[in-house]
Design an enzyme around this catalytic site. Structure first.
Site, PDB file in Angstrom:
ATOM      1  N   TRP A 102       0.831  -1.213   0.000  1.00  0.00           N
ATOM      2  CA  TRP A 102       0.000   0.000   0.000  1.00  0.00           C
ATOM      3  C   TRP A 102       0.856   1.249   0.000  1.00  0.00           C
ATOM      4  O   TRP A 102       0.552   2.219  -0.698  1.00  0.00           O
ATOM      5  CB  TRP A 102      -1.013  -0.027   1.144  1.00  0.00           C
ATOM      6  CG  TRP A 102      -2.022  -1.102   0.913  1.00  0.00           C
ATOM      7  CD1 TRP A 102      -2.196  -2.233   1.640  1.00  0.00           C
ATOM      8  CD2 TRP A 102      -2.954  -1.190  -0.180  1.00  0.00           C
ATOM      9  NE1 TRP A 102      -3.189  -3.018   1.085  1.00  0.00           N
ATOM     10  CE2 TRP A 102      -3.668  -2.395  -0.027  1.00  0.00           C
ATOM     11  CE3 TRP A 102      -3.262  -0.362  -1.269  1.00  0.00           C
ATOM     12  CZ2 TRP A 102      -4.668  -2.800  -0.929  1.00  0.00           C
ATOM     13  CZ3 TRP A 102      -4.253  -0.760  -2.166  1.00  0.00           C
ATOM     14  CH2 TRP A 102      -4.945  -1.964  -1.988  1.00  0.00           C
ATOM     15  N   ASP A 171      -1.891   6.772   6.043  1.00  0.00           N
ATOM     16  CA  ASP A 171      -2.945   5.899   5.522  1.00  0.00           C
ATOM     17  C   ASP A 171      -3.275   4.921   6.645  1.00  0.00           C
ATOM     18  O   ASP A 171      -2.496   4.017   6.943  1.00  0.00           O
ATOM     19  CB  ASP A 171      -2.428   5.169   4.275  1.00  0.00           C
ATOM     20  CG  ASP A 171      -3.410   4.111   3.774  1.00  0.00           C
ATOM     21  OD1 ASP A 171      -4.500   3.974   4.351  1.00  0.00           O
ATOM     22  OD2 ASP A 171      -3.061   3.423   2.785  1.00  0.00           O
ATOM     23  N   LYS A 195     -12.923  -1.504   6.564  1.00  0.00           N
ATOM     24  CA  LYS A 195     -12.374  -2.457   7.542  1.00  0.00           C
ATOM     25  C   LYS A 195     -13.006  -2.179   8.914  1.00  0.00           C
ATOM     26  O   LYS A 195     -13.910  -2.887   9.317  1.00  0.00           O
ATOM     27  CB  LYS A 195     -10.842  -2.369   7.592  1.00  0.00           C
ATOM     28  CG  LYS A 195     -10.177  -2.924   6.326  1.00  0.00           C
ATOM     29  CD  LYS A 195      -9.681  -1.824   5.483  1.00  0.00           C
ATOM     30  CE  LYS A 195      -8.644  -2.178   4.450  1.00  0.00           C
ATOM     31  NZ  LYS A 195      -8.922  -3.208   3.478  1.00  0.00           N
TER      32      LYS A 195
HETATM   33  C1  PLP Z   1      -3.710   0.129   3.921  1.00  0.00           C
HETATM   34  C2  PLP Z   1      -4.570   0.287   2.709  1.00  0.00           C
HETATM   35  N1  PLP Z   1      -4.459   1.398   1.968  1.00  0.00           N
HETATM   36  C3  PLP Z   1      -5.204   1.586   0.873  1.00  0.00           C
HETATM   37  C4  PLP Z   1      -6.112   0.654   0.439  1.00  0.00           C
HETATM   38  C5  PLP Z   1      -6.924   0.909  -0.794  1.00  0.00           C
HETATM   39  O1  PLP Z   1      -8.181   1.281  -0.386  1.00  0.00           O
HETATM   40  P1  PLP Z   1      -9.386   1.532  -1.390  1.00  0.00           P
HETATM   41  O2  PLP Z   1      -9.722   0.214  -1.991  1.00  0.00           O
HETATM   42  O3  PLP Z   1     -10.438   2.075  -0.465  1.00  0.00           O
HETATM   43  O4  PLP Z   1      -8.947   2.517  -2.399  1.00  0.00           O
HETATM   44  C6  PLP Z   1      -6.256  -0.540   1.162  1.00  0.00           C
HETATM   45  C7  PLP Z   1      -7.190  -1.589   0.716  1.00  0.00           C
HETATM   46  O5  PLP Z   1      -8.239  -1.792   1.110  1.00  0.00           O
HETATM   47  C8  PLP Z   1      -5.473  -0.717   2.324  1.00  0.00           C
HETATM   48  O6  PLP Z   1      -5.600  -1.824   3.051  1.00  0.00           O
END
Ligand code: PLP
Length: 359
Positions: A102, A171, A195
């Site tokens: 991520w 994040d 989550k």
């Molecule tokens: C730590 C983290 N950052 C970013 C994301 C990407 O999120 P989204 O699918 O809401 O764009 C995720 C995935 O769910 C994630 O676990």
């Protein structure tokens, strides 16, 4: 009604009382004769919902008044872009800590906008370690420092956050509300809701309002934090259903004793699972011990065939979502707030039996 134990990484388990309340209110919200989903986002009923969702989060996280609490769309993935688009001015550098998949995606988006310095890269540890503050090579005068508080795929999580001169941007998609933290230490915190907060389609952004002033003049209206602050999150139509569920989730957090209580239970759940993984060499936990996540627990078995068997049999036993992310394989149990202790107890019992039969 048959509910299984859900260890999916996201969208993930939601608290049963939340689902039950939502189902009771689904077709007739508070005597209005219609669903909350069918109402105007500018009407009285939804106004009360979004205000309560914001107020609950502000109380749970002790968010100071000079911070905005926004419910946006586009997922955490859009925040990978919005952060640099708003904060990374020409000629400036942003520091990113590369702890895994991520963080890597956030870095990629940052590089599309401006200068990025990777202040630390966990490649040597196969992204199984969180760096110490001393290991970060930060740039003087950086626009911000970006971290990923919990790497959902690798299963690693910060215990303490680095102290930085530049605004710290995090994040927190996969660990927000798993424990208390000091919002004042951060310039921006963002999290996809799917989550610990609610359903997918809502992104929580908590930001120090003063940072929204840094956006370049030509930035598109919707991509600009400043657009969403004055009439919080109602510049355009928000995900009304998602915000409603998020409000119910924050009420549930309150009802079970708040973040301190959640932290205590989350640590107990994680200790039980890691304890099982450490008990015999049959299990091969992935994350370095001091970096282990209390939200996403990752491990391997002796072979991929055995891992496949484990997932198949676990699913049959009512333990769902234990397959590791497709990019890394292996096994992963996501034990978010809504996964009860009984779920982890059932999992470790299943593991003991599996080892006895296949060890
Ligand atoms: C730590 C983290 N950052 C970013 C994301 C990407 O999120 P989204 O699918 O809401 O764009 C995720 C995935 O769910 C994630 O676990």
């Amino acid at each position: 009604m048959a509910r299984i134990f859900n260890f999916q990484a996201g969208p993930a388990a939601l608290p049963l009382p939340v689902l039950e309340k939502a189902s009771r209110e689904l077709v007739d919200y508070a005597g209005a004769g219609m669903s909350i989903m069918e109402m105007s986002h500018r009407g009285k009923a939804f106004d009360a919902v979004i205000k309560a969702a914001e107020a609950n989060l502000r109380r749970l996280l002790a968010v100071p008044d000079d911070y905005a609490v926004l419910f946006l769309q586009g997922g955490a993935s859009l925040q990978f872009a919005m952060v640099p688009l708003n904060l990374l001015a020409a000629g400036k550098t942003a520091d990113y800590v590369h702890t895994g998949s991520w963080a890597g995606k956030a870095i990629k988006e940052g590089k599309l906008v401006g200068n990025v310095n990777v202040a630390w890269d966990g490649k040597d540890s196969n992204y199984m370690k969180i760096p110490s503050e001393a290991e970060l090579k930060l740039s003087p005068g950086a626009a911000y420092v970006h971290i990923t508080s919990n790497e959902t795929i690798g299963g690693i999580q910060y215990r303490t956050y680095p102290k930085t001169e530049a605004p710290l941007v995090a994040d927190m998609s996969s660990d927000i509300l798993c424990r208390p933290f000091d919002v004042k230490r951060f310039g921006i915190v963002y999290a996809g809701a799917q989550k610990n907060l609610g359903p997918s389609g809502v992104t929580l952004v908590i930001l120090r309002k003063e940072l929204a002033e840094r956006a370049p003049e030509k930035l598109s209206t919707m991509l600009r934090y400043k657009t969403h602050i004055p009439e919080p999150s109602l510049y355009n139509t928000p995900n009304t259903w998602g915000v409603y569920i998020l409000k119910l989730v924050t009420e549930w957090v309150d009802s079970i004793g708040g973040l301190a209580k959640l932290q205590q239970v989350n640590e107990q759940k994680a200790a039980l699972l890691y304890g099982t993984l450490d008990k015999s060499s049959y299990w091969r936990p992935c994350a370095q011990k001091d970096s282990r996540s209390i939200m996403n627990v990752t491990w391997r078995l002796g072979s991929e065939a055995l891992e496949e068997k484990f997932v198949k049999e676990a699913t049959k036993a009512g333990l769902d979502g234990l397959k590791g992310h497709r990019s890394v394989g292996g096994l992963r149990a996501s034990i978010y707030n809504a996964v009860p202790m009984e779920g982890v107890q059932a999992l470790v019992q299943f593991m003991a039996e599996f080892e006895r039969r296949n060890g």
